[in-house]
Scaffold this active site. Sequence first.
Site, short mmCIF file in Angstrom:
data_model
loop_
_atom_site.label_atom_id
_atom_site.label_comp_id
_atom_site.label_asym_id
_atom_site.label_seq_id
_atom_site.Cartn_x
_atom_site.Cartn_y
_atom_site.Cartn_z
N CYS A 251 -1.39 2.77 4.34
CA CYS A 251 -0.60 1.60 3.90
C CYS A 251 -0.90 0.34 4.72
O CYS A 251 -0.73 -0.76 4.22
CB CYS A 251 0.89 1.90 3.99
SG CYS A 251 1.34 3.43 3.17
N SER B 12 3.19 17.43 -4.28
CA SER B 12 4.60 17.53 -3.91
C SER B 12 5.45 16.84 -4.97
O SER B 12 5.07 15.80 -5.50
CB SER B 12 4.81 16.85 -2.56
OG SER B 12 6.17 16.56 -2.38
N CYS C 37 3.25 10.24 -1.72
CA CYS C 37 3.87 8.96 -1.35
C CYS C 37 3.17 7.76 -1.94
O CYS C 37 3.78 6.73 -2.17
CB CYS C 37 3.88 8.77 0.15
SG CYS C 37 4.51 10.17 1.04
N LYS D 294 3.36 -0.26 -5.69
CA LYS D 294 4.80 0.01 -5.68
C LYS D 294 5.51 -0.76 -6.78
O LYS D 294 6.57 -0.36 -7.24
CB LYS D 294 5.40 -0.33 -4.31
CG LYS D 294 4.97 0.62 -3.19
CD LYS D 294 5.71 1.95 -3.23
CE LYS D 294 5.11 2.92 -2.25
NZ LYS D 294 4.90 4.28 -2.77
N GLU E 127 5.11 1.50 -9.52
CA GLU E 127 5.94 2.69 -9.30
C GLU E 127 7.41 2.41 -9.63
O GLU E 127 8.08 3.23 -10.27
CB GLU E 127 5.82 3.14 -7.83
CG GLU E 127 6.65 4.39 -7.52
CD GLU E 127 6.75 4.68 -6.02
OE1 GLU E 127 5.70 4.68 -5.36
OE2 GLU E 127 7.86 4.92 -5.53
N GLU F 281 9.75 8.07 -14.80
CA GLU F 281 9.85 9.38 -14.14
C GLU F 281 10.74 9.31 -12.90
O GLU F 281 11.18 10.34 -12.38
CB GLU F 281 8.47 9.88 -13.69
CG GLU F 281 7.52 10.24 -14.80
CD GLU F 281 6.64 9.07 -15.20
OE1 GLU F 281 7.04 7.92 -14.96
OE2 GLU F 281 5.57 9.32 -15.77
N GLU G 119 9.62 21.69 1.31
CA GLU G 119 8.89 22.09 0.10
C GLU G 119 7.62 22.84 0.49
O GLU G 119 7.28 23.86 -0.10
CB GLU G 119 8.55 20.86 -0.74
CG GLU G 119 7.88 21.20 -2.06
CD GLU G 119 7.39 19.96 -2.81
OE1 GLU G 119 7.60 18.83 -2.34
OE2 GLU G 119 6.78 20.15 -3.88
#
Lengths: 168, 595
Positions: free
Chosen positions: B505, B321, B301, B360, B363, B368, B284
């Site tokens: 992380c 991205s 991410c 997460k 997420e 989406e 990308e």
Amino acid sequence: MTELAQDKMTTLREFMAEVSNKDYAESYLIAVLHKTQELFGYVPRQVMDEASEALQIPTAHIWGVATFYHYFNLEPIGRHTISVCMGTACYVKGATQVLDVLKKELGVEVGKTTEDRLFTLQEARCLGACGIAPVIMIDDKIYGELDAKKTVEIINQYRKAAAESRKV
Amino acid sequence: MSQMITITINGKDYRVEPNQTVMQAADTLGFKIPRLCYHPKLSIEGACRVCIVEVEGQRNFVASCAFPVSDGMKIKTNTHALRRARRDIVELIIDNHPMDCHTCERDGNCELQRLAASMGIRARHFAGERKRYEEDLSSEAVIRNPEKCILCGRCVRMCSEIQQVHNLTQAHRGFQTVVMPAYDLPMAESVCTACGQCINVCPTAAFVEKNYTQELFEQLNDPERVKVVQFAPSVRAAIGEAFGLPIGQNMEGQLIAALRKLGFDYVFDTQFGADLTIMEEANEFLERLQNKGTLPMITSCSSAWMKCLEQFYPDLIDNVSTCKSPMSMQGAMIKTYFADKMGIDPTKICSAAAMCCTAKKYEAERPELMFDGMRGVDVVVTTREIAWMIKSAGIDFVNIQPEKADHPLGLSSGAGAIFGATGGVMEAAIRTAYELYTGQTLVDIEVEGVRGLKGIKEGSLTMDGQEIRVAVAHGLGNACKLLEVVRQDPQRYHFIEIMGCPGGCVGGGGQPYAAINTIPLDDKALKKRAQALYDLDRGKTIRRSHDNPDVQKLYKEFLQHPLSSVSHKYLHTHYKAKLPKGIIPKEAKKIEVTQ
């Protein structure tokens, strides 16, 4: 949330625009909150959102300040503000009973407004009328030597007056 | 070098640096003054008064965290009167605390508990009114429990100073003070990014993750389900700490073995998803570079960073991205490619993820990221939760025989491993983008310039004569500073990596609580965890994502090629602006780039 009066909003926005150009604009937060309460009688959430943008202060910090000071009302207040004196003399002469009967009669806790928006119930420190304790103050009028019955009668007078003014 | 000064502590003279606090000086001399609201990365609050000391000439005890040393100062740290006062202070804090340690999530990991024990509090002398509040269970990720809050303010400072999200405040006053978002909004409706750093710095259980361990145990016992799990790079680098092992041990093999023993049918490695992310993201980037697309491209991410972007930087959404996170890519491949290959009905799969992250959880439920009406990941548990599950199931994690992850989504390159450390995604992307673009082998694949704990790192590389300028930020506060630069000078960078948590992380909001005598988010600990991942990378023969044979196979059998229509359907997404309900100041004053 009820629509805020546009002319008042305009006045407030002008004030915020003026202070936001000053050095340390964030230090004008309390001034903005004062101005807001002066205009609307309370500090609406929409204003805090706008002040956040204007003064570049996160809303959480504004909320911290607005809740810190008892002076700021965070909800619209009623047509009449009832202040129950909790000073020493009134306390000894039964202010708690007066407060309890008001809470029961109005159906609200301290700091809250009745559903009909007629009364806001507040506690006050000494109102300087210890000689006629226990006292309450409704707007700027003092009522003394109260008991439960007398207190309810006073409330009913205000209710009657409000009902009559609606009829006219 | 500044002139050294002399101070006296407990009757003995010491030469120390000036311009520091009594606590800092005492720390270097081996006096660990008890403390609670202090955190070395945060501003000085001086709220708890636990760190009081006696300074000659001062009328009252002083808070050592906020009191500067001066020449000739005479300090006492452990007199009878001090010990009594400190004990009373802690006792008063405890008096307004639920005292339900046995049933509390932080039992055994609670700073207040440790403090009370060190004060020798063995009886309660005060019994006054206690505050009562409801838990805020609205968020998928972060639970707020004001009843356990002791008002040290660490979460508030973390949220505003390090993360600069400014979601929390201390509202009201005195006995009524409560830490809450603006307008007392439920966490789910607030500007909380779900990063979980409030949990990391909370000394008690006033902030905890939404716990999914019981749900996961139930799923694991359901014979109808095919139980699949993936685990993030940083989980292996930190989970040992939850079992009393030294910081920075790579427990990958033990974790895989333990996950199988817990009842998972397939154990996959999110590092595979990371390799896949790099394939898509690097391509990308090259496409944007060659076709004059929106640059700089920013990585996507980090789920906390995604929410931060939507709320506070909606103008930069096109820069981000379109790649989903490694977890979500892996989840999508589990329910499509893997399910198809194995002939499993994807609706029968329980797709679990062990993550170093609380965001997460948020997420995983985002609409989406859904495809074919399914979620890629059904249950997310943090490193802390999975460690507890392993303990609870009676698995001897420390002595277990290490095992390897399953195919076809378990093999990973070294590039996938370093995703867990700040700068790792950038380094992994460079390894692949460089070779795809130039057709040449990148000799020096260890990109030192993007490693380490500096708040914002910049670097550049030359690809076929073209200079590519990159930047890396970790912690949302640093990200905000970097993005202000981007807003003012959009041409300055080509490629940016942003991770929501300090250290990336490895410092995630779901990592094990700081053990006794350690500090949450201590730089040394973050470095050790990151080093475990860099060592893992160095130990691998495959160190570039595009060399991962299982990734190559996946493209051949299913995805066709990076950025294909199949890839777009399962591996990419688009985010939309969220109406901000708070703001981030245009200029981050006072706070320098945090280390």
